[in-house]
Write an enzyme that holds these catalytic residues in place. Structure first.
Site, PDB file in Angstrom:
ATOM      1  CB  CYS A   2      -0.857   0.062   1.267  1.00 54.07           C
ATOM      2  SG  CYS A   2      -1.972  -1.336   1.454  1.00 54.07           S
ATOM      3  CB  CYS A 438      10.366 -13.484  -0.824  1.00 53.86           C
ATOM      4  SG  CYS A 438      11.379 -12.091  -1.312  1.00 53.86           S
TER       5      CYS A 438
END
Ligand code: AMP
Length: 461
Positions: A2, A438
């Protein structure tokens, strides 16, 4: 992912927040909102879709306020409805309070259940609403302490802005997963996820809001910093440097475009190839493609064109066109590709679908060989810290070796930037400041199905 922005002490606080949100649009397109104060009361406007469609010109120009916070949403938790659009606003014992959040708090489900069971309503289904719930029921006697009290009970990624009648409070979690920059305006202050948000209206970059910092901005006083949380090793997100942040921004204090050049240079050193042309995949692969070209001395060509005017994809169920979504966005330039040995440079390969379609497109345009280079290492594990990466099942590198991936996507060769190379490119060669979860599956925080470094247990203060 965001975008957040906050302006304090400026007579055009709403207009500046709106402009900043438009610059931050790539960080989230589901919904947008602003809450602003004139010193007396808080007023909220939220809507689904892009910033330019949520606010009318009249609303932006005729909204008297000296402070505002704004948010663009790309959901990682909760539904995708107007109820989830931020900033949230709630009446509390401290008066009206508004809050917005970039990040993700993976363990709030139980707290939400407890708040509801004890009769406290929640403004939405998202993790952010739990912080507002915890703040409203805190026993602290002022809103800043209650905000800190609430934050000290959650674990995860948060860059959060809180607005009251007379204060704007910015907080970053102790790991600093998500960015937040502080800028000085001709009048007042601005905080934003990326510096490009305030570069537009000539906000002067001052510094990053630090991991674990709670920064209090008011109209009349100098900014005040508190460090109420136990400290830990920072874990800033590498993917912000690789993909998310705008190329004209500084993120975590570093200029994004220069870093992407370094990623591309290093990629060319690690995975050299004999080829005729380097083609960056617009827009996100372009920075690294320039670096690859500079290092390898292979000519750079704009062999793929990004179409910014096609709008939404309508897919006719009665007439299938292979790879239509990608073709809608990207179009090959046959003249530059025909008969060439092409190096395609992209920022990352997640599921592998996009690159597979692009390779096919480039071959159809006549390329003789297609070599693929990625400026991030293989993505093998989902993100629980605010990026909506796919589940492990969908991550191509979680299941196949690099050679197998190369075959699967149809490349003549495939090379990924190493983790060491990426950390070097972002100026953190020893990996002391960044989250690599990740790429490794090792997380700084507790996560389901992942390994945690358990660097630190967060405790209440
Ligand atoms: P795919 O491999 O088909 O999943 O698509 C990978 C491409 O999507 C990359 O080249 C990036 O440009 C972009 N990308 C990477 N991570 C994300 C993300 N979390 N959300 C949206 N797009 C992403």
């Amino acid at each position: 992912m965001c975008g957040v922005i906050g302006v304090m002490g400026h007579p055009r606080a709403v207009y500046l927040s709106y402009l900043g949100l438009r610059r931050l649009q790539p960080r989230g397109q589901e919904s947008a909102g602003i809450v602003a104060t004139d010193g007396e009361s808080l007023v909220q406007k939220r809507g689904m879709g892009h910033v330019k469609d949520v606010f009318t010109d009249a609303e932006i120009t005729n909204w008297p306020a000296h402070a505002a916070i704004g948010h663009n949403r790309y959901s990682t938790a909760g539904d995708s409805t107007i109820d989830e659009a931020q900033p949230f606003m709630q009446q509390t014992k401290f008066g009206k309070v508004a809050i917005c959040h970039n990040g993700h708090l993976p363990h709030t489900a139980e707290q939400a259940r407890q708040l509801l069971a004890s009769g406290h309503g929640l403004v939405s289904t998202s993790d952010t609403a739990v912080v507002l719930g915890l703040l409203s029921q805190s026993e602290k006697d002022n809103v800043v302490d209650a905000f800190i009290d609430a934050l000290s009970q959650v674990e995860g990624a948060y860059t959060m802005l809180l607005l009251t009648r007379d204060k704007l409070v910015a907080a970053r979690d102790p790991y600093g997963f998500r960015p937040l920059a502080l800028g000085k305006l001709d009048e007042g202050w601005v905080v934003a996820s990326e510096t490009a948000a305030f570069q537009l209206f000539e906000g002067k970059y001052e510094r990053e809001v630090l991991p674990g910092e709670v920064l209090i901005l008011t109209r009349d006083q100098a900014p005040q910093s508190l460090y109420p949380f136990p400290t830990t090793q920072p874990a800033e997100c590498l993917f912000e440097h690789v993909y998310f942040a705008r190329p004209d921004s500084k993120v975590f204090g570093s200029p994004v475009s220069s870093e992407r050049l370094r990623m591309g240079r290093r990629l060319a050193q690690e995975h050299p190839v004999s080829a005729d042309v380097v083609v960056g995949i617009p827009d996100s692969g372009m920075g690294a493609a320039f670096g690859f070209h500079e290092e390898s001395k292979i000519p750079l060509r704009l062999g793929l064109t990004r179409d910014h005017h096609m709008g939404r994809t309508f897919i006719d169920p009665n007439y299938e066109i292979r790879g239509l979504k990608v073709k809608y966005k990207l179009s090959p330039v046959p003249d530059l590709l025909d008969g060439q040995r092409v190096v395609l440079v992209d920022d990352s390969i997640v599921r592998g679908n996009t690159i597979m379609e692009i390779i096919e497109m480039v071959r159809k345009a006549g390329a003789r060989e297609v070599h693929v280079r990625s400026s991030s290492p293989p993505v093998i594990s989902p993100c629980y810290q605010g990026i909506d990466t796919k589940s492990k099942d969908e991550l191509i590198a979680a299941h196949l070796t690099i050679e197998e991936i190369g075959r699967e996507i149809g490349a003549d060769s495939l090379g990924y930037l190493s983790r060491e190379g990426l950390l070097w490119a972002v100026g953190d060669p020893e990996g002391k400041r960044h989250c690599t979860s990740c790429f490794t599956g090792v997380y700084p925080i507790r996560v389901e199905g992942g390994t945690s470094k358990n660097q630190h247990e967060m405790v209440s203060t």
